[in-house]
Scaffold this motif. Structure first.
Motif, PDB file in Angstrom:
ATOM      1  N   GLY A 438       0.824  -1.207   0.000  1.00 29.46           N
ATOM      2  CA  GLY A 438       0.000   0.000   0.000  1.00 29.46           C
ATOM      3  C   GLY A 438       0.855   1.252   0.000  1.00 29.46           C
ATOM      4  O   GLY A 438       1.935   1.287   0.610  1.00 29.46           O
ATOM      5  N   GLY A 439       0.397   2.292  -0.664  1.00 33.09           N
ATOM      6  CA  GLY A 439       1.141   3.547  -0.713  1.00 33.09           C
ATOM      7  C   GLY A 439       1.255   4.195   0.653  1.00 33.09           C
ATOM      8  O   GLY A 439       0.302   4.207   1.438  1.00 33.09           O
ATOM      9  N   ALA A 440       2.434   4.752   0.963  1.00 33.40           N
ATOM     10  CA  ALA A 440       2.651   5.429   2.249  1.00 33.40           C
ATOM     11  C   ALA A 440       1.866   6.727   2.295  1.00 33.40           C
ATOM     12  O   ALA A 440       1.596   7.355   1.274  1.00 33.40           O
ATOM     13  N   GLY A 441       1.501   7.140   3.495  1.00 26.41           N
ATOM     14  CA  GLY A 441       0.785   8.399   3.643  1.00 26.41           C
ATOM     15  C   GLY A 441       0.311   8.592   5.065  1.00 26.41           C
ATOM     16  O   GLY A 441       0.476   7.724   5.935  1.00 26.41           O
ATOM     17  N   GLN A 442      -0.253   9.760   5.335  1.00 22.62           N
ATOM     18  CA  GLN A 442      -0.908   9.958   6.623  1.00 22.62           C
ATOM     19  C   GLN A 442      -1.942   8.854   6.827  1.00 22.62           C
ATOM     20  O   GLN A 442      -2.141   8.351   7.925  1.00 22.62           O
ATOM     21  N   HIS A 443      -2.591   8.491   5.725  1.00 21.72           N
ATOM     22  CA  HIS A 443      -3.424   7.291   5.687  1.00 21.72           C
ATOM     23  C   HIS A 443      -2.869   6.433   4.551  1.00 21.72           C
ATOM     24  O   HIS A 443      -2.726   6.901   3.421  1.00 21.72           O
ATOM     25  N   ALA A 466      -4.629  -7.995 -17.162  1.00 21.36           N
ATOM     26  CA  ALA A 466      -4.534  -7.226 -15.925  1.00 21.36           C
ATOM     27  C   ALA A 466      -3.973  -5.852 -16.275  1.00 21.36           C
ATOM     28  O   ALA A 466      -3.758  -5.525 -17.447  1.00 21.36           O
ATOM     29  N   ASP A 467      -3.723  -5.064 -15.254  1.00 21.27           N
ATOM     30  CA  ASP A 467      -3.141  -3.744 -15.457  1.00 21.27           C
ATOM     31  C   ASP A 467      -2.393  -3.363 -14.186  1.00 21.27           C
ATOM     32  O   ASP A 467      -2.329  -4.140 -13.237  1.00 21.27           O
ATOM     33  N   ARG A 468      -1.816  -2.175 -14.211  1.00 22.56           N
ATOM     34  CA  ARG A 468      -1.002  -1.684 -13.099  1.00 22.56           C
ATOM     35  C   ARG A 468       0.154  -2.638 -12.783  1.00 22.56           C
ATOM     36  O   ARG A 468       0.566  -2.775 -11.631  1.00 22.56           O
ATOM     37  N   PHE A 469       0.683  -3.288 -13.794  1.00 20.07           N
ATOM     38  CA  PHE A 469       1.950  -4.010 -13.666  1.00 20.07           C
ATOM     39  C   PHE A 469       3.115  -3.043 -13.876  1.00 20.07           C
ATOM     40  O   PHE A 469       4.233  -3.349 -13.490  1.00 20.07           O
ATOM     41  N   ARG A 470       2.840  -1.902 -14.515  1.00 22.78           N
ATOM     42  CA  ARG A 470       3.901  -0.930 -14.815  1.00 22.78           C
ATOM     43  C   ARG A 470       3.615   0.441 -14.230  1.00 22.78           C
ATOM     44  O   ARG A 470       4.534   1.133 -13.788  1.00 22.78           O
ATOM     45  N   ILE A 471       2.365   0.883 -14.242  1.00 22.11           N
ATOM     46  CA  ILE A 471       2.002   2.214 -13.743  1.00 22.11           C
ATOM     47  C   ILE A 471       1.221   2.021 -12.444  1.00 22.11           C
ATOM     48  O   ILE A 471       0.095   1.525 -12.452  1.00 22.11           O
ATOM     49  N   PRO A 472       1.787   2.404 -11.293  1.00 21.26           N
ATOM     50  CA  PRO A 472       1.121   2.138 -10.018  1.00 21.26           C
ATOM     51  C   PRO A 472      -0.041   3.083  -9.756  1.00 21.26           C
ATOM     52  O   PRO A 472      -0.189   4.126 -10.412  1.00 21.26           O
ATOM     53  N   ALA A 473      -0.861   2.706  -8.786  1.00 23.02           N
ATOM     54  CA  ALA A 473      -1.923   3.604  -8.328  1.00 23.02           C
ATOM     55  C   ALA A 473      -1.279   4.811  -7.655  1.00 23.02           C
ATOM     56  O   ALA A 473      -0.513   4.653  -6.709  1.00 23.02           O
ATOM     57  N   PRO A 474      -1.561   6.025  -8.117  1.00 21.68           N
ATOM     58  CA  PRO A 474      -0.895   7.202  -7.553  1.00 21.68           C
ATOM     59  C   PRO A 474      -1.460   7.583  -6.189  1.00 21.68           C
ATOM     60  O   PRO A 474      -2.619   7.300  -5.876  1.00 21.68           O
ATOM     61  N   GLY A 475      -0.620   8.214  -5.376  1.00 20.48           N
ATOM     62  CA  GLY A 475      -1.086   8.770  -4.111  1.00 20.48           C
ATOM     63  C   GLY A 475      -1.757  10.116  -4.327  1.00 20.48           C
ATOM     64  O   GLY A 475      -1.804  10.636  -5.442  1.00 20.48           O
ATOM     65  N   ALA A 477      -2.430  14.120  -2.350  1.00 20.31           N
ATOM     66  CA  ALA A 477      -2.114  15.090  -1.305  1.00 20.31           C
ATOM     67  C   ALA A 477      -0.808  14.746  -0.593  1.00 20.31           C
ATOM     68  O   ALA A 477      -0.691  14.883   0.630  1.00 20.31           O
ATOM     69  N   GLY A 478       0.181  14.268  -1.348  1.00 18.72           N
ATOM     70  CA  GLY A 478       1.475  13.945  -0.765  1.00 18.72           C
ATOM     71  C   GLY A 478       1.657  12.487  -0.429  1.00 18.72           C
ATOM     72  O   GLY A 478       2.751  12.080   0.006  1.00 18.72           O
ATOM     73  N   GLY A 479       0.644  11.673  -0.633  1.00 16.95           N
ATOM     74  CA  GLY A 479       0.761  10.246  -0.374  1.00 16.95           C
ATOM     75  C   GLY A 479       1.553   9.535  -1.452  1.00 16.95           C
ATOM     76  O   GLY A 479       1.657  10.016  -2.584  1.00 16.95           O
ATOM     77  N   GLY A 480       2.111   8.379  -1.123  1.00 16.01           N
ATOM     78  CA  GLY A 480       2.919   7.625  -2.056  1.00 16.01           C
ATOM     79  C   GLY A 480       2.096   6.678  -2.908  1.00 16.01           C
ATOM     80  O   GLY A 480       0.951   6.355  -2.587  1.00 16.01           O
ATOM     81  N   PRO A 481       2.679   6.186  -4.018  1.00 17.34           N
ATOM     82  CA  PRO A 481       1.963   5.236  -4.883  1.00 17.34           C
ATOM     83  C   PRO A 481       1.930   3.840  -4.270  1.00 17.34           C
ATOM     84  O   PRO A 481       2.775   3.488  -3.441  1.00 17.34           O
ATOM     85  N   GLY A 482       0.960   3.058  -4.695  1.00 14.31           N
ATOM     86  CA  GLY A 482       0.923   1.660  -4.296  1.00 14.31           C
ATOM     87  C   GLY A 482       1.906   0.844  -5.113  1.00 14.31           C
ATOM     88  O   GLY A 482       2.463   1.315  -6.115  1.00 14.31           O
ATOM     89  N   ALA A 483       2.136  -0.382  -4.702  1.00 13.08           N
ATOM     90  CA  ALA A 483       3.006  -1.276  -5.455  1.00 13.08           C
ATOM     91  C   ALA A 483       2.293  -1.753  -6.721  1.00 13.08           C
ATOM     92  O   ALA A 483       1.062  -1.803  -6.777  1.00 13.08           O
ATOM     93  N   VAL A 484       3.085  -2.083  -7.723  1.00 14.05           N
ATOM     94  CA  VAL A 484       2.513  -2.645  -8.946  1.00 14.05           C
ATOM     95  C   VAL A 484       2.265  -4.137  -8.764  1.00 14.05           C
ATOM     96  O   VAL A 484       2.781  -4.763  -7.837  1.00 14.05           O
ATOM     97  N   GLY A 485       1.456  -4.712  -9.650  1.00 16.25           N
ATOM     98  CA  GLY A 485       1.199  -6.138  -9.626  1.00 16.25           C
ATOM     99  C   GLY A 485       2.214  -6.896 -10.463  1.00 16.25           C
ATOM    100  O   GLY A 485       3.041  -6.308 -11.171  1.00 16.25           O
TER     101      GLY A 485
END
Length: 545
Positions: A438-443, A466-475, A477-485
């Motif tokens: 999961g992407g880092a963040g306040q939450h 599938a998708d998001r093997f290369r482009i992760p889910a973006p964070g 308000a300053g949160g980090g992206p999630g991991a790719v699959g």
């Protein structure tokens, strides 16, 4: 409204209850694991003109948003006034309202005193509908290669389906797992019968005219609520962009762009600038785009007390360039249309977050991982399809959910025990959360998961989209992206990377590790509550050092 508010409340809740009961009947009587266990299906009640009134909110949002579109394609050819007892509409044509050929929609008229007062509807995703490969033909270059096409049609249950009728035999002769596909269609008819019975009971109690008036008011109520929520957003234009990883042929991302225009209580959603349609099955027919947008608008702007029906679409206009990824020209293949549909959902989510920051949510893993294992032995096909989970995006108030279906699919986990009972050519050897995905963040963003599949027979075939093997889910308000699959095959000492859109011949003994990604985080990670961080460490949810 002439109907008194008490009767309106009772009838509207009864209609919603009927739609939910239909869904329970469908998946509890289904034959295939994707419907019986995964609940990849939906049900609903329509009025006599085909406007969606009440839909099951426990099943698939993506499937219910286009019920009315498909219905109108059928009614245009076979007008409602020509229907008689036992007739039904059926369609799976992706360019006439259905999403892809695996989703077969059925509409059954509800008669009371000889007049039609509405329709019960059921749609289910079927394991196999023929085509160029079992379950999933990732090499299709047009939708004809993806399965049997059922155009908008009218048939009769007694003469065409029951007792091995001609339609039943025709469909059964064109599919590889007829006992499961035909059994699931029977379950759709059973669900529609439940819906018809409940509406008829309401008509007996309150009169057909009263029930029709209550249906109209339910639609009007949803429209009022959605318009009020839109009116609360500042007038203006809001834009957002995301991308599908690739089309399966090259590594070039496929951008999905949206412009939201808010003016008073009207919302216009325009996907100009989105990538052109592609040669592979990543295209999303326009009905899927409409469903994705309405599902997002409904989820972000209203609460659970607002039913998802025709009223939502009356407050929102949607456009996408003809010939684009979100509105392709036939005969473009569309089997994997969920990936583009999810990106449409995500860009609308981002744009609404700009317009209404209090309701902003970071994108999640938000993709459908269609994972198919098939095996032919002794002249009999076995087809297994699973739709995997991923992490939800975080919000200003909460962490994202871990390892759940994306917001458009809502499918449930297929239990390992049930898979073991149904299939003997592979087994599940591991199933766990992915720490730190999961992407880092306040939450923090929700975690993805990993499943390991051991192949027990020669001649097994893997097909995946599938998708998001290369482009992760973006964070956000300053949160980090999630991991790719990822998807990896361990074959002895060899490690084989499987692409997000791929088709692979497997060997006995292969171990497949299928990992889903995490959701984006929300807010500065430095602001994360110490107690929340300590709980994550205690539960082993963070990446190992």
């Amino acid at each position: 409204m002439t109907l008194n508010p008490v009767d309106q409340a009772v009838i509207s809740q009864a209609l919603l209850s009927a739609a939910r009961e239909m869904g329970i009947k469908l998946y509890r009587s289904a034959y295939s694991p994707i419907v019986r266990d995964g609940k990849d299906a939906s049900t609903g009640i329509l009025d006599a003109e085909g406007n969606a009134v009440a839909q099951s909110d426990e099943l698939i949002p993506m499937l219910v948003g286009s019920l009315s579109i498909t219905f109108r394609s059928c009614a245009a050819l076979y007008p409602v006034h020509t229907l008689k007892e036992g007739d039904f509409y059926i369609c799976n044509h992706p360019y006439h309202g259905a999403h892809h050929l695996q989703d077969i929609l059925i509409f059954v008229p509800i008669f009371h005193d000889g007049a039609i007062v509405g329709f019960s509807a059921a749609v289910a995703h079927h394991l196999d509908v023929g085509g160029g490969a079992p379950g999933l033909n990732s090499s299709a270059t047009d939708f004809y290669q993806e399965g049997l096409v059922i155009p908008p049609s009218k048939y009769n249950l007694t003469t065409d389906w029951n007792d091995e009728g001609p339609l039943r035999r025709f469909i059964g002769a064109n599919i590889r797992v007829p006992e499961q596909t035909l059994g699931d269609i029977d379950s759709q008819f059973a669900a529609c019968a439940v819906g018809a019975a409940r509406v008829t009971e309401m008509c007996d109690k309150y009169s057909a005219s009263t029930v029709r008036e209550a249906m109209a008011e339910m639609i009007a109520y949803t429209e009022r609520r959605v318009r009020a929520a839109i009116a609360a957003i500042p007038d203006g234009t809001y834009t957002a962009e995301d991308a599908v990883d690739d089309d399966g042929l090259t590594d070039k991302p496929l951008p999905v762009r949206v412009t939201l225009t808010v003016k008073g209580d009207d919302l216009h959603v325009d996907f100009a600038g989105t990538a052109p349609q592609v040669k592979t099955h990543m295209n999303a027919p326009f009905a899927s785009t409409v469903s994705a947008v309405l599902a997002c608008v409904k989820a972000v702007l209203t609460g659970g007390d607002v039913p998802f029906n025709e009223g939502a679409s009356r407050a929102v206009t949607i456009s996408a360039p003809k010939g684009s990824l979100l509105n392709p020209n036939p005969p473009a293949p569309v089997r994997a249309r969920m990936e583009a549909s999810f990106r449409a959902y995500d860009v609308v989510l981002k744009a609404l977050g700009q317009a209404n920051p209090d309701h902003a949510v970071a994108p999640g893993y938000d993709c459908t991982t269609g994972f198919c294992l098939s095996h032919l032995k002794d002249g009999r096909y076995r087809v297994f399809i699973e739709l995997r989970d991923g992490g939800y995006g975080a919000s200003p108030r909460n962490d994202g959910c871990d390892a759940v279906a994306g917001p458009l699919s809502n499918c449930t986990n297929t239990p390992v025990e049930q898979i073991d009972a149904d299939y003997d050519f592979f087994r599940i050897e591991a199933y766990a959360l992915r720490p730190g995905s999961g992407g880092a963040g306040q939450h923090r963003g929700g975690l993805g998961s990993v499943r390991a599949y051991r192949i027990l027979e020669e001649g097994v075939r893997l097909a995946i989209y599938a998708d998001r093997f290369r482009i992760p889910a973006p964070g956000m308000a300053g949160g980090g992206p999630g991991a790719v699959g990822s998807c990896i095959i361990h074959r002895g000492n060899e490690t084989i990377a499987v692409r997000s859109k791929d088709d692979v011949a497997l060997r006995k003994g292969d171990l497949i590790l299928l990992s889903s990604g995490g959701g984006g985080g929300y807010g500065d990670p430095a602001l994360r509550d110490a107690a929340d961080a300590a709980r994550d460490r205690q539960l082993g949810l963070l990446a190992a050092d």
